[in-house]
Design an enzyme around this catalytic site. Structure first.
Site, PDB file in Angstrom:
ATOM      1  N   HIS A 129       0.790  -1.235   0.000  1.00 11.16           N
ATOM      2  CA  HIS A 129       0.000   0.000   0.000  1.00 11.16           C
ATOM      3  C   HIS A 129       0.828   1.294   0.000  1.00 11.16           C
ATOM      4  O   HIS A 129       0.505   2.265   0.702  1.00 11.16           O
ATOM      5  CB  HIS A 129      -0.954   0.024   1.193  1.00 11.16           C
ATOM      6  CG  HIS A 129      -2.028  -1.035   1.132  1.00 11.16           C
ATOM      7  ND1 HIS A 129      -2.524  -1.543  -0.045  1.00 11.16           N
ATOM      8  CD2 HIS A 129      -2.729  -1.655   2.129  1.00 11.16           C
ATOM      9  CE1 HIS A 129      -3.475  -2.437   0.227  1.00 11.16           C
ATOM     10  NE2 HIS A 129      -3.609  -2.527   1.529  1.00 11.16           N
ATOM     11  N   HIS A 205      -9.870   2.052   0.105  1.00  5.57           N
ATOM     12  CA  HIS A 205      -9.766   0.947   1.061  1.00  5.57           C
ATOM     13  C   HIS A 205     -10.877   1.004   2.115  1.00  5.57           C
ATOM     14  O   HIS A 205     -10.633   0.763   3.299  1.00  5.57           O
ATOM     15  CB  HIS A 205      -8.380   0.987   1.720  1.00  5.57           C
ATOM     16  CG  HIS A 205      -7.852  -0.339   2.141  1.00  5.57           C
ATOM     17  ND1 HIS A 205      -8.412  -1.074   3.149  1.00  5.57           N
ATOM     18  CD2 HIS A 205      -6.820  -1.076   1.669  1.00  5.57           C
ATOM     19  CE1 HIS A 205      -7.730  -2.198   3.307  1.00  5.57           C
ATOM     20  NE2 HIS A 205      -6.759  -2.223   2.414  1.00  5.57           N
ATOM     21  N   GLU A 339     -11.553  -3.734  -3.023  1.00  5.05           N
ATOM     22  CA  GLU A 339     -10.582  -2.752  -3.533  1.00  5.05           C
ATOM     23  C   GLU A 339     -10.410  -2.967  -5.032  1.00  5.05           C
ATOM     24  O   GLU A 339      -9.749  -3.920  -5.451  1.00  5.05           O
ATOM     25  CB  GLU A 339      -9.244  -2.942  -2.826  1.00  5.05           C
ATOM     26  CG  GLU A 339      -9.331  -2.922  -1.316  1.00  5.05           C
ATOM     27  CD  GLU A 339      -8.123  -3.609  -0.678  1.00  5.05           C
ATOM     28  OE1 GLU A 339      -6.988  -3.375  -1.094  1.00  5.05           O
ATOM     29  OE2 GLU A 339      -8.333  -4.409   0.241  1.00  5.05           O
TER      30      GLU A 339
HETATM   31  C1  BGC Z   1      -4.573  -6.422   2.049  1.00  7.79           C
HETATM   32  C2  BGC Z   1      -4.422  -7.164   3.349  1.00  7.79           C
HETATM   33  C3  BGC Z   1      -3.918  -6.213   4.371  1.00  7.79           C
HETATM   34  C4  BGC Z   1      -4.893  -5.064   4.485  1.00  7.79           C
HETATM   35  C5  BGC Z   1      -4.347  -4.041   5.421  1.00  7.79           C
HETATM   36  C6  BGC Z   1      -5.562  -5.333   2.257  1.00  7.79           C
HETATM   37  O1  BGC Z   1      -5.686  -4.593   1.102  1.00  7.79           O
HETATM   38  O2  BGC Z   1      -4.961  -7.262   1.011  1.00  7.79           O
HETATM   39  O3  BGC Z   1      -3.526  -8.252   3.226  1.00  7.79           O
HETATM   40  O4  BGC Z   1      -3.751  -6.813   5.609  1.00  7.79           O
HETATM   41  O5  BGC Z   1      -5.098  -4.465   3.256  1.00  7.79           O
HETATM   42  O6  BGC Z   1      -5.347  -3.351   5.994  1.00  7.79           O
END
Ligand code: BGC
Length: 374
Positions: A129, A205, A339
Site C-alpha cells: 500500500h 480501502h 478494492e
Molecule cells: C490487504 C491485506 C492487508 C490489508 C491491510 C488489504 O488490502 O490485502 O492483506 O492486511 O489491506 O489493511
C-alpha cells in the site's frame, strides 16, 4: 410591504422547488495531524437519505450513511471520530485512498528502464500500500467542493514529488468523489499523470458492514463476485503469475454465497481468510459490475462497479477489536473491503495488465459504490 411578501414567497418557492440548487460543499476544520497540518472534513448529502463524509487526510471516506429497507439510516463504513484515531495503530487504511501502488510489491523491488528501485518493506517480506510515512493514505490532500448536474462532490489533489516513498517521477493525482443526486451512489474517479515512467495502482480501502459499522460480523453477508478467475499467490500473497479458475474452490462467488459459508477452509492458508485478487469479467477500461454485497437483515445492498482489471476481496482478517467511531469495537472479520485495482505485484509481472504510467499518458480509474435495498 407587498414587495417584501413577494420576495419572501419567491424565496420559499425557490428553496422548496425540485430545481433548487444543491449547495457547494465546504470543508470544515476536522483537527490537525501530529505534524500540525490542518485537516478538513466535507459532508455531502442527497435527497435519498445518503450522507457521505470525506476528509483531506488520505482523501479518505470517513462515513457513508444509507437507509435500510425500513428507512433506518446507519453508517456502513469503519473509521474514527478524529484525526488522532486515523493516525493511531487501529487504523488499517480505513476508507483511505491507497497508493502510489496499492497492494503488494514482492520484496519491495522492481526494475524500470534499467534501474532497480527498492521500496520500504512494511509487510514482511513485501512492500504494501505505497509505503510508510508518505503513502497516499497519510498525506493531506488539497480539496475543493463542487456541485454539478450529477450531484455534489469533492475534488482532491496531491502531487507526490519524485522519490517520495522511493517511487520515481513526480506524480500528479486528482481523486474526485461524487455523491449522486439521483441515486445512493458514490463515484470515485482517479486521474494521474507523471513526468517519468512510474508504477501506479490507486484504490479506495473502505471497510463495509451493511448492518452498520460496529456490527460484530460480516460473515452473514451474501457476496457475489463477477469473476471467473483469480490470481493464485505464494505464501507471502505475491501472485505466481498464473490465472486460475474459481470453479470448485471457496473463491467461487459467481453465484451469491454467505461470506462465512466456506471461510473456515481458508483459515490455515497464507491469506487467513479471503484476501485474494479476483480477475473481473469483461473488458477492463470499461465500467462493469465487480461485486454485489447484501446484508439479509437490513436489506442493504452494495453494488460495486469499476474500470479496473481486478478486485482485492479482503475479509477483514486482521481487524483486531480496535475501538472506532463512538468507541464501537471492530472485531476480526467484522467488515470487508472491495478494492478495485490492478493485480498485486503487476510491476514484476509483464504478463499482467501494466501499471506503468509514462509521461504523456493519463492514468484513469472509475469505481462506483451504489447502495440500494431489497
Ligand atoms: C490487504 C491485506 C492487508 C490489508 C491491510 C488489504 O488490502 O490485502 O492483506 O492486511 O489491506 O489493511
Amino acid at each position: 410591504m407587498r414587495l417584501l411578501t413577494a420576495l419572501l414567497l419567491s424565496t420559499c418557492l425557490l428553496t422548496a422547488s425540485p430545481w433548487a440548487q444543491a449547495e457547494v460543499p465546504e470543508g470544515r476544520p476536522f483537527g490537525e495531524t501530529k505534524d500540525g497540518v490542518p485537516v478538513e472534513l466535507y459532508t455531502l448529502k442527497n435527497d435519498h437519505g445518503m450522507t457521505v463524509r470525506l476528509m483531506t487526510r488520505g482523501a479518505t471516506i470517513v462515513s457513508i450513511e444509507v437507509p435500510d429497507k425500513d428507512g433506518q439510516s446507519a453508517d456502513v463504513t469503519l473509521g474514527f471520530d478524529d484525526v488522532a484515531g486515523y493516525e493511531g495503530d487501529g487504523n488499517q487504511y480505513f476508507g483511505t485512498t491507497t497508493g502510489r501502488v496499492a497492494n503488494r510489491i514482492a520484496r519491495g523491488k522492481f526494475k524500470l528502464d534499467g534501474r532497480t528501485y527498492a521500496l520500504a518493506i512494511n509487510n514482511e517480506p513485501n512492500h504494501l500500500h505505497g509505503g510508510v510515512d508518505r503513502s497516499l493514505d497519510k498525506v493531506v490532500w488539497s480539496a475543493e467542493g463542487f456541485e454539478s448536474d450529477e450531484g455534489t462532490g469533492v475534488k482532491f489533489h496531491y502531487v507526490s514529488p519524485h522519490g517520495e516513498e522511493g517511487y520515481p517521477g513526480t506524480l500528479d493525482m486528482t481523486v474526485t468523489m461524487l455523491l449522486k443526486a439521483d441515486e445512493n451512489a458514490i463515484v470515485i474517479d482517479y486521474v494521474a499523470t507523471t513526468d517519468q515512467a512510474t508504477p501506479v495502482n490507486l484504490t479506495n480501502h473502505s471497510y463495509f458492514n451493511l448492518a452498520g459499522e460496529g456490527a460484530e460480523t460480516v460473515l452473514n453477508h451474501e457476496l457475489q463476485l463477477f469473476a471467473d478467475n483469480y490470481t493464485p499467490t505464494d505464501d507471502t500473497l505475491i501472485p505466481t503469475g498464473q490465472i486460475a479458475s474459481v470453479e470448485g474452490t471457496e473463491l467461487d462467488f459467481r453465484k451469491p454465497h454467505q461470506i462465512g459459508e466456506r471461510i473456515k477452509s481458508l483459515d490455515d492458508t497464507a491469506a487467513i481468510g479471503y484476501d485474494h485478487n479476483f480477475v473481473v469479467n469483461g473488458d477492463w477500461g470499461q465500467l462493469r459490475p465487480v461485486a454485489r454485497l447484501k446484508d439479509p437483515q437490513s436489506g442493504r445492498v452494495l453494488e460495486t462497479e469499476s474500470t479496473e482489471p481486478g478486485v482485492q476481496f479482503y475479509s477483514g482478517n486482521f481487524l483486531k477489536g480496535q475501538a472506532g467511531k463512538g468507541g464501537k469495537v471492530y472485531p476480526h472479520r467484522s467488515a470487508i473491503c472491495l478494492e478495485t485495482q490492478h493485480y498485486p505485484d503487476s510491476v514484476n509481472h509483464p504478463e499482467f495488465p501494466t501499471t506503468i504510467l509514462k509521461p504523456g499518458e493519463t492514468y484513469r480509474h472509475t469505481c462506483v459504490y451504489r447502495f440500494t435495498v431489497e
